[in-house]
Design a protein around this motif. Structure first.
Motif, PDB file in Angstrom:
ATOM      1  N   ARG A  48       0.851  -1.196   0.000  1.00  0.00           N
ATOM      2  CA  ARG A  48       0.000   0.000   0.000  1.00  0.00           C
ATOM      3  C   ARG A  48       0.880   1.238   0.000  1.00  0.00           C
ATOM      4  O   ARG A  48       1.861   1.316   0.709  1.00  0.00           O
ATOM      5  CB  ARG A  48      -0.872   0.007   1.240  1.00  0.00           C
ATOM      6  CG  ARG A  48      -1.822  -1.182   1.248  1.00  0.00           C
ATOM      7  CD  ARG A  48      -2.770  -1.042   2.349  1.00  0.00           C
ATOM      8  NE  ARG A  48      -3.719  -0.003   1.930  1.00  0.00           N
ATOM      9  CZ  ARG A  48      -4.969   0.043   2.325  1.00  0.00           C
ATOM     10  NH1 ARG A  48      -5.422  -0.847   3.161  1.00  0.00           N
ATOM     11  NH2 ARG A  48      -5.771   0.994   1.910  1.00  0.00           N
ATOM     12  N   GLY A  49       0.487   2.172  -0.771  1.00  0.00           N
ATOM     13  CA  GLY A  49       1.179   3.447  -0.818  1.00  0.00           C
ATOM     14  C   GLY A  49       0.260   4.536  -0.308  1.00  0.00           C
ATOM     15  O   GLY A  49      -0.548   4.311   0.586  1.00  0.00           O
ATOM     16  N   VAL A  50       0.364   5.669  -0.921  1.00  0.00           N
ATOM     17  CA  VAL A  50      -0.482   6.797  -0.553  1.00  0.00           C
ATOM     18  C   VAL A  50      -1.669   6.875  -1.510  1.00  0.00           C
ATOM     19  O   VAL A  50      -1.609   6.382  -2.632  1.00  0.00           O
ATOM     20  CB  VAL A  50       0.322   8.121  -0.595  1.00  0.00           C
ATOM     21  CG1 VAL A  50       1.422   8.099   0.438  1.00  0.00           C
ATOM     22  CG2 VAL A  50       0.897   8.372  -1.971  1.00  0.00           C
ATOM     23  N   GLY A  53      -1.391   7.532  -5.319  1.00  0.00           N
ATOM     24  CA  GLY A  53       0.009   7.283  -5.644  1.00  0.00           C
ATOM     25  C   GLY A  53       0.119   6.149  -6.649  1.00  0.00           C
ATOM     26  O   GLY A  53      -0.850   5.449  -6.942  1.00  0.00           O
TER      27      GLY A  53
END
Length: 88
Positions: A48-50, A53
């Motif tokens: 998971r990123g932002v 993103g």
């Protein structure tokens, strides 16, 4: 060495793919070193990123790892930028 990158996500959600073969390139050793570092620091499963993103799937000679913004290593960031810019 064959390197492929798939970028997904972002605000528009548009997928982008590119592949690069290092054979015969003057920067082959540098790209190969980046690829090895990118695989070593990548995750086996998607991370998971932002929100909005990018997520990256990096495949080097059949071995696939995942990374997400903003948590790319320097090697991953340079490799992704090069493959997406110069790959087909």
């Amino acid at each position: 060495m064959r390197i492929s990158v798939t970028r997904t996500g972002g605000f528009a959600g548009i997928e982008r793919r590119a592949e690069l073969d290092t054979s015969g390139r003057p920067d082959a050793k540098h790209l190969q070193a980046l690829a090895h570092q990118a695989v070593e620091t990548g995750h086996i499963t998607p991370t998971r990123g932002v929100p909005d993103g990018f997520h990256y799937e990096i495949t080097v000679d059949g071995r696939t790892v995942h990374a997400a913004d903003p948590n790319l290593s320097d090697a991953q960031r340079e490799l992704v930028r090069t493959v997406l810019k110069e790959g087909a």
